[in-house]
Enzyme design. Structure first.
Site, mmCIF file in Angstrom:
data_model
loop_
_atom_site.group_PDB
_atom_site.id
_atom_site.type_symbol
_atom_site.label_atom_id
_atom_site.label_comp_id
_atom_site.label_asym_id
_atom_site.label_seq_id
_atom_site.Cartn_x
_atom_site.Cartn_y
_atom_site.Cartn_z
ATOM 1 N N LYS A 1 1.979 2.231 -5.179
ATOM 2 C CA LYS A 1 2.493 1.999 -6.330
ATOM 3 C C LYS A 1 1.631 2.092 -7.602
ATOM 4 O O LYS A 1 1.877 2.530 -8.599
ATOM 5 C CB LYS A 1 2.909 0.223 -6.189
ATOM 6 C CG LYS A 1 3.610 -0.173 -5.183
ATOM 7 C CD LYS A 1 3.672 -1.645 -5.023
ATOM 8 C CE LYS A 1 2.355 -2.300 -4.583
ATOM 9 N NZ LYS A 1 2.158 -1.874 -3.113
ATOM 10 N N GLY B 1 -4.467 -4.378 -3.692
ATOM 11 C CA GLY B 1 -5.590 -3.373 -4.242
ATOM 12 C C GLY B 1 -4.844 -1.940 -4.469
ATOM 13 O O GLY B 1 -4.177 -1.459 -3.686
ATOM 14 N N HIS B 2 -4.549 -1.694 -5.883
ATOM 15 C CA HIS B 2 -4.082 -0.492 -6.217
ATOM 16 C C HIS B 2 -5.042 0.764 -6.540
ATOM 17 O O HIS B 2 -5.668 0.174 -7.541
ATOM 18 C CB HIS B 2 -3.177 -1.063 -7.401
ATOM 19 C CG HIS B 2 -1.970 -1.843 -6.899
ATOM 20 N ND1 HIS B 2 -1.098 -2.315 -7.818
ATOM 21 C CD2 HIS B 2 -1.699 -2.477 -5.744
ATOM 22 C CE1 HIS B 2 -0.138 -3.037 -7.286
ATOM 23 N NE2 HIS B 2 -0.534 -3.353 -5.999
ATOM 24 N N THR C 1 -7.515 -1.093 0.809
ATOM 25 C CA THR C 1 -8.219 -0.921 -0.607
ATOM 26 C C THR C 1 -8.887 -2.332 -0.784
ATOM 27 O O THR C 1 -10.291 -2.291 -1.483
ATOM 28 C CB THR C 1 -7.306 -0.674 -1.862
ATOM 29 O OG1 THR C 1 -6.424 0.381 -1.284
ATOM 30 C CG2 THR C 1 -7.950 -0.442 -2.873
ATOM 31 N N VAL D 1 2.595 14.581 -3.161
ATOM 32 C CA VAL D 1 1.610 15.329 -2.055
ATOM 33 C C VAL D 1 0.116 15.078 -2.013
ATOM 34 O O VAL D 1 -0.351 16.087 -1.617
ATOM 35 C CB VAL D 1 2.151 16.740 -2.154
ATOM 36 C CG1 VAL D 1 3.737 17.074 -2.292
ATOM 37 C CG2 VAL D 1 1.825 17.270 -3.842
ATOM 38 N N GLN E 1 1.975 -5.941 -3.286
ATOM 39 C CA GLN E 1 2.551 -5.944 -2.036
ATOM 40 C C GLN E 1 3.867 -5.331 -1.778
ATOM 41 O O GLN E 1 4.092 -4.265 -2.472
ATOM 42 C CB GLN E 1 2.703 -7.572 -1.611
ATOM 43 C CG GLN E 1 1.428 -8.203 -1.334
ATOM 44 C CD GLN E 1 0.790 -8.724 -2.564
ATOM 45 O OE1 GLN E 1 1.453 -9.473 -3.414
ATOM 46 N NE2 GLN E 1 -0.529 -8.588 -2.993
ATOM 47 N N ASP F 1 0.820 -1.373 0.034
ATOM 48 C CA ASP F 1 -0.104 0.054 0.045
ATOM 49 C C ASP F 1 0.881 1.206 -0.059
ATOM 50 O O ASP F 1 0.309 2.386 0.399
ATOM 51 C CB ASP F 1 -0.954 0.101 1.256
ATOM 52 C CG ASP F 1 -2.012 -1.226 1.151
ATOM 53 O OD1 ASP F 1 -2.147 -1.709 0.206
ATOM 54 O OD2 ASP F 1 -2.482 -1.626 2.115
ATOM 55 N N MET G 1 3.667 12.925 1.604
ATOM 56 C CA MET G 1 4.203 13.903 2.144
ATOM 57 C C MET G 1 3.119 14.854 2.637
ATOM 58 O O MET G 1 3.434 15.435 3.735
ATOM 59 C CB MET G 1 5.153 14.547 1.362
ATOM 60 C CG MET G 1 6.552 13.970 1.199
ATOM 61 S SD MET G 1 7.506 13.886 2.535
ATOM 62 C CE MET G 1 8.135 15.514 2.609
HETATM 63 P P1 GDP Z 1 -0.693 0.316 -3.521
HETATM 64 O O1 GDP Z 1 -1.377 -0.886 -3.234
HETATM 65 O O2 GDP Z 1 0.609 0.434 -3.264
HETATM 66 O O3 GDP Z 1 -1.076 0.665 -5.006
HETATM 67 O O4 GDP Z 1 -1.482 1.536 -2.759
HETATM 68 P P2 GDP Z 1 -3.016 1.890 -2.420
HETATM 69 O O5 GDP Z 1 -3.656 2.284 -3.299
HETATM 70 O O6 GDP Z 1 -3.506 0.554 -1.620
HETATM 71 O O7 GDP Z 1 -2.891 2.778 -1.257
HETATM 72 C C1 GDP Z 1 -2.437 4.078 -1.538
HETATM 73 C C2 GDP Z 1 -3.478 5.394 -1.070
HETATM 74 O O8 GDP Z 1 -3.060 6.601 -1.137
HETATM 75 C C3 GDP Z 1 -4.512 5.294 -2.287
HETATM 76 O O9 GDP Z 1 -5.905 5.727 -1.845
HETATM 77 C C4 GDP Z 1 -4.270 6.547 -2.948
HETATM 78 O O10 GDP Z 1 -4.977 7.207 -3.741
HETATM 79 C C5 GDP Z 1 -3.505 7.510 -2.127
HETATM 80 N N1 GDP Z 1 -2.230 8.416 -2.131
HETATM 81 C C6 GDP Z 1 -1.379 8.070 -3.144
HETATM 82 N N2 GDP Z 1 -0.423 8.953 -2.977
HETATM 83 C C7 GDP Z 1 -0.870 9.881 -2.184
HETATM 84 C C8 GDP Z 1 -0.196 10.894 -1.603
HETATM 85 O O11 GDP Z 1 0.991 11.487 -1.876
HETATM 86 N N3 GDP Z 1 -0.826 11.471 -0.570
HETATM 87 C C9 GDP Z 1 -2.059 11.114 -0.140
HETATM 88 N N4 GDP Z 1 -2.850 11.790 0.825
HETATM 89 N N5 GDP Z 1 -2.682 9.940 -0.704
HETATM 90 C C10 GDP Z 1 -1.867 9.454 -1.507
HETATM 91 P P1 IMO Z 2 -0.869 -4.117 -2.274
HETATM 92 O O1 IMO Z 2 -0.363 -4.687 -3.600
HETATM 93 C C1 IMO Z 2 -1.058 -4.577 2.157
HETATM 94 C C2 IMO Z 2 -0.695 -8.492 3.687
HETATM 95 C C3 IMO Z 2 -2.166 -8.887 4.476
HETATM 96 C C4 IMO Z 2 -1.393 -10.081 5.210
HETATM 97 C C5 IMO Z 2 -0.210 -10.531 4.352
HETATM 98 C C6 IMO Z 2 -0.682 -12.133 3.883
HETATM 99 O O2 IMO Z 2 -2.321 -3.447 -2.282
HETATM 100 O O3 IMO Z 2 0.269 -3.410 -1.799
HETATM 101 P P2 IMO Z 2 -2.204 -12.680 1.918
HETATM 102 O O4 IMO Z 2 -3.972 -12.423 1.359
HETATM 103 O O5 IMO Z 2 -1.488 -12.165 0.755
HETATM 104 O O6 IMO Z 2 -2.078 -14.272 2.224
HETATM 105 O O7 IMO Z 2 -1.959 -11.979 3.171
HETATM 106 O O8 IMO Z 2 -0.133 -9.736 3.670
HETATM 107 N N1 IMO Z 2 -1.008 -8.021 2.310
HETATM 108 C C7 IMO Z 2 -1.068 -6.790 1.919
HETATM 109 N N2 IMO Z 2 -0.980 -5.653 2.709
HETATM 110 N N3 IMO Z 2 -1.174 -4.310 0.638
HETATM 111 C C8 IMO Z 2 -0.971 -5.581 0.048
HETATM 112 O O9 IMO Z 2 -1.102 -5.340 -1.402
HETATM 113 C C9 IMO Z 2 -1.096 -6.659 0.790
HETATM 114 N N4 IMO Z 2 -1.295 -7.789 0.217
HETATM 115 C C10 IMO Z 2 -1.213 -8.867 1.171
HETATM 116 O O10 IMO Z 2 -2.815 -8.160 4.944
HETATM 117 O O11 IMO Z 2 -0.875 -9.318 6.288
HETATM 118 MG MG MG Z 3 -2.961 -1.595 -1.799
#
Ligand code: GDP
Ligand code: IMO
Ligand code: MG
Length: 428
Positions: A16, A40-41, A302, A417, A227, A13, A335
């Site tokens: 990415k 969850g991206h 997400t 940001v 992840q 999270d 940030m």
């Molecule tokens: P991923 O799994 O690595 O793609 O990340 P997620 O989508 O699960 O979580 C990142 C969250 O941060 C999402 O809700 C994005 O919309 C949000 N986000 C991304 N960059 C920024 C940032 O610079 N600031 C804030 N406040 N939110 C951000």
């Molecule tokens: P993205 O791509 C954050 C965590 C789960 C748990 C551990 C194992 O959005 O960054 P699993 O279901 O993979 O066997 O769970 O890994 N986990 C994540 N945490 N972001 C993710 O993906 C994750 N995918 C798995 O919460 O701790």
């Molecule tokens: Mg995610």
């Protein structure tokens, strides 16, 4: 620049999805190569928010090929829903997506097993998985006898194999407390998956051949990690990890493209740390600051909606993953969230049984015992969410970025940001 990798440096999270979406305009192909519906991206484009689980975050850019590689585990029902929701929002998904016929398929028995395992704490602290059947599906892949790859769904023995595997799973899982094996019906599962296979048929093919041709033809390829490196099954905080190689090492194994084809690795990290699920987290904050970060950063999963555990930036952990994943530059996210804190604590070393260490312990029992050694950096008390260039950032924010770069040992090339595409600063 033929190939670039985007890798998470923490426990997932890191945002990415935002970085991949942003960079996609410079690439011809975007590839997911590990993980599955546990990912969850989030991508924000204008006033629209998209949540992607299997589909690469390149899908929102027209004219780009989106590949789901052999190292991904596909849950067909979730994937079909994802495709439909994109189509409903006028995002084209058709000839611009290719699913590897080698990718493994998640089945209801994987979810039954994941749920049963998660409900039992007999084996110690709960991993707290996403309940998407990821671990059991990867286990079957390695075990070989009960596994299905996407290409297997089109073979004449598919029905027979489902029958055989359902019987085997019922026997194996019947001794497990909380395993809802009665819900597994071979005929129903076969009919359901036969339907999914037909709907996915236009997308399925040999993605390895496609990607090898693409790199040979000089196409620009962007690899999207799922992840984060600390969740890597070999190099992360085992056993509190996911089932795949989510650090930089997974790119080649999961896509089929040799590592020597990649010439840039971008490590994505938040300006603080979050973690969902169980396992040690040295800089976790149980105080008011932790709650503020969660609320300001909207730190809720997400995929599962679970509140994320929040804490300070851990430079010991990120220095480890930056080296492990071989990154060239850091993209430091969120940030804006730190703008509202009077002072910011960054972990620069650990105290392990009275000894100051800078390496990341290999065993979780040691990681559980470490006490973070903090450096306090003054906050900048200024909203940065509208900053467009490095010159727009207050000196305190610039000093924070410089200190993170110094501690991690890599330059910060991108500072984010806010969630929007425009809320991104290229540091030069
Ligand atoms: P991923 O799994 O690595 O793609 O990340 P997620 O989508 O699960 O979580 C990142 C969250 O941060 C999402 O809700 C994005 O919309 C949000 N986000 C991304 N960059 C920024 C940032 O610079 N600031 C804030 N406040 N939110 C951000
Ligand atoms: P993205 O791509 C954050 C965590 C789960 C748990 C551990 C194992 O959005 O960054 P699993 O279901 O993979 O066997 O769970 O890994 N986990 C994540 N945490 N972001 C993710 O993906 C994750 N995918 C798995 O919460 O701790
Ligand atoms: Mg995610």
């Amino acid at each position: 620049m033929p190939a670039t990798c985007v890798i998470g440096l923490q426990w997932g999270d890191e945002a990415k999805g935002k970085i991949v979406d942003l960079l996609t305009a410079q690439f011809d192909v975007v590839v997911r190569y590990q993980g599955g519906a546990n990912a969850g991206h989030t991508v924000v484009v204008g006033d629209q928010t998209y949540k992607l689980h299997h589909v690469p975050s390149g899908i929102l850019n027209p004219g780009v090929m989106n590949v789901v590689g052999p190292g991904v585990v596909v849950n067909p029902a979730t994937l079909l829903k994802e495709i439909q929701s994109l189509l409903d929002r006028q995002i084209p998904v058709g000839g611009n997506m290719l699913l590897s016929d080698r990718a493994h398929v998640g089945f209801p028995w994987h979810i039954v097993e994941d749920q049963a395992r998660n409900e039992s704490t007999a084996d110690g602290e709960n991993i707290g998985t996403t309940l998407r059947g990821i671990g059991p599906c990867y286990r079957d892949k390695v075990g070989r006898s009960h596994a299905f790859r996407l290409g297997d769904l089109y073979r004449p023995d598919f029905r027979e194999k489902v029958q055989r595997v359902v019987e085997a799973k019922k026997t194996l899982l019947s001794g497990w407390k909380n395993a809802r094996v009665d819900s597994l019906d071979a005929a129903e599962i076969h009919a359901e998956y036969h339907g999914y296979a037909e709907r996915l048929r236009p997308f399925v093919g040999d993605s390895t051949a496609y990607l090898l041709d693409a790199v040979e033809a000089g196409k620009r390829v962007l690899f999207e990690g799922a992840q984060g490196s600390l969740l890597d099954v070999d190099h992360g905080t085992y056993p509190f990890v996911t089932g795949s190689n989510s650090s930089g090492g997974g790119v080649s194994a999961g896509s089929g493209v040799p590592g020597r084809c990649s010439n840039q690795v971008i490590g994505v990290a938040k300006a603080y740390t979050t973690r969902v699920g169980g396992g040690p987290f040295p800089t976790e904050l149980h105080d008011e600051t932790g709650v503020r970060i969660r609320e300001l950063g909207r730190e809720y999963g997400t995929t599962t909606g679970r509140p994320r555990r929040c804490g300070g930036f851990d430079a010991v952990a990120v220095r480890y993953t930056a080296r492990l994943s071989g990154i060239d530059v850091i993209s430091l996210m969120m940030m804006d969230v730190l703008s509202h804190l009077p002072e910011i604590k960054v972990c620069v070393a650990y105290d392990l049984d009275g000894q100051r260490i800078r390496h990341f312990p290999s065993h979780v029992d040691d990681l559980r015992r470490v006490k973070p050694i903090y450096e306090t950096i003054p906050g900048w008390n200024q909203d940065v969410s509208g900053a467009k260039t490095a010159a727009d950032l207050p000196s305190g924010a610039k000093a924070y970025l410089a200190r993170i770069a110094e501690l991690v040992g890599r330059p910060v090339a991108i500072a984010s940001v806010g969630p929007g595409r425009a809320q991104t600063i290229m540091m030069e």
